[in-house]
Design an enzyme around this catalytic site. Sequence first.
Site, PDB file in Angstrom:
ATOM      1  N   LYS A 120       0.909  -1.325   0.080  1.00 26.03           N
ATOM      2  CA  LYS A 120      -0.076   0.121   0.009  1.00 26.03           C
ATOM      3  C   LYS A 120       0.999   1.272  -0.145  1.00 26.03           C
ATOM      4  O   LYS A 120       2.042   1.273   0.548  1.00 26.03           O
ATOM      5  CB  LYS A 120      -0.999  -0.078   1.109  1.00 26.03           C
ATOM      6  CG  LYS A 120      -1.834   1.446   1.462  1.00 26.03           C
ATOM      7  CD  LYS A 120      -2.799   1.359   2.502  1.00 26.03           C
ATOM      8  CE  LYS A 120      -2.449   1.560   3.913  1.00 26.03           C
ATOM      9  NZ  LYS A 120      -1.867   2.828   4.082  1.00 26.03           N
ATOM     10  N   GLU A 122       0.519   5.706  -0.347  1.00 22.22           N
ATOM     11  CA  GLU A 122      -0.336   7.072  -0.042  1.00 22.22           C
ATOM     12  C   GLU A 122      -0.029   7.685  -1.078  1.00 22.22           C
ATOM     13  O   GLU A 122       0.931   8.158  -1.539  1.00 22.22           O
ATOM     14  CB  GLU A 122       0.069   7.562   1.174  1.00 22.22           C
ATOM     15  CG  GLU A 122      -0.229   6.753   2.658  1.00 22.22           C
ATOM     16  CD  GLU A 122       0.434   7.501   3.905  1.00 22.22           C
ATOM     17  OE1 GLU A 122       0.456   8.796   4.012  1.00 22.22           O
ATOM     18  OE2 GLU A 122       0.311   6.917   4.972  1.00 22.22           O
ATOM     19  N   GLU A 189      -9.004   7.509   4.090  1.00 24.16           N
ATOM     20  CA  GLU A 189      -8.901   7.684   5.419  1.00 24.16           C
ATOM     21  C   GLU A 189      -9.492   8.981   5.652  1.00 24.16           C
ATOM     22  O   GLU A 189      -9.421  10.051   5.255  1.00 24.16           O
ATOM     23  CB  GLU A 189      -7.589   7.518   6.007  1.00 24.16           C
ATOM     24  CG  GLU A 189      -7.379   7.623   7.546  1.00 24.16           C
ATOM     25  CD  GLU A 189      -6.042   7.238   8.031  1.00 24.16           C
ATOM     26  OE1 GLU A 189      -5.146   6.755   7.313  1.00 24.16           O
ATOM     27  OE2 GLU A 189      -5.687   7.823   9.208  1.00 24.16           O
TER      28      GLU A 189
HETATM   29  O1  KIV Z   1      -0.755   2.463   8.676  1.00 19.76           O
HETATM   30  C1  KIV Z   1      -1.950   2.222   9.035  1.00 19.76           C
HETATM   31  O2  KIV Z   1      -2.328   1.745   9.973  1.00 19.76           O
HETATM   32  C2  KIV Z   1      -2.890   2.552   7.753  1.00 19.76           C
HETATM   33  C3  KIV Z   1      -4.441   2.650   8.203  1.00 19.76           C
HETATM   34  C4  KIV Z   1      -4.860   3.746   9.216  1.00 19.76           C
HETATM   35  C5  KIV Z   1      -5.272   2.401   7.003  1.00 19.76           C
HETATM   36  O3  KIV Z   1      -2.434   3.193   6.835  1.00 19.76           O
END
Ligand code: KIV
Length: 274
Positions: A120, A122, A189
């Site tokens: 993932k 951002e 988020e």
């Molecule tokens: O790092 C994390 O825990 C996150 C979540 C808040 C989605 O990115």
Amino acid sequence: MSVHTQSSRVTTATIRQMAATGDKITMLTSYDFTLASLVDEAGIDMFLVGDSASNVVCGNATTLPITLDEMIFLTKGVVRAAKHALVVSDMPFGSYQVSEEQAVASAIRMLKESGCDAVKLEGGASVLPAVRHMIEAGVPVMGHIGLTPQSVHQFGGYGLRAKEQAEADQLIADAIELAKAGCFSIVMEKIPAALAAKVTEAVAPYHCATIGIGAGNGTNGQVLVLHDMLGLNMSFKPKFLRRFAELGEAVKTAVGDYITAVKEGSFPNESESF
Ligand code: KIV
């Protein structure tokens, strides 16, 4: 009806299919083998080895300090625990922003060394070239838009995002581009619920699942930080968080009982001795 069984491993295809069929997707963060084993046995669909480990595990004020090596180390434990759930690991700050080449190299390291199933990262338009290169290289990618904690200093805090129309429009455009680029899923988020529902509709034609945290109930799934929803982080009480247990109190009581038993000489007793 659920599209997966407990004995089968969840894949990115499963997640896309669950979104298409309206089967709600569950995701929790995890950072270690022991807790992740319990979460997996309980039947979660996806793990997120979040860079929130920087706060939760390491005690930092932000997610910024955690490194790629540290994320790989933590992810390995979760991967060993995951008999059922898909494991997504966060690309930490500084591991993908420098260039597309750096992003692909970091993502490949993450997949090869940790054994996770997907990464993932951002951002919206600014990370699209990196996302495209990673997906072309064979790395499954989950996007993350709205409140992106790695940009906390740019935002000036952790407040609700996309309240204004211009930011909301940009967020919808970013989501569509991420979905078109091939993201199997996008975390949203801390944005208004109506906007998150609109994004979910907008990315559905690209078979992209949306996962919300503080984004209402109109997403394909939900994610929470495990330690927050278990009540281990006792001082953190944002509006979007529901505590499903009060383990912080339970830990304190258990440790207090242990201290008392040792001090008064009742632990260990005869049956606990050799
Ligand atoms: O790092 C994390 O825990 C996150 C979540 C808040 C989605 O990115």
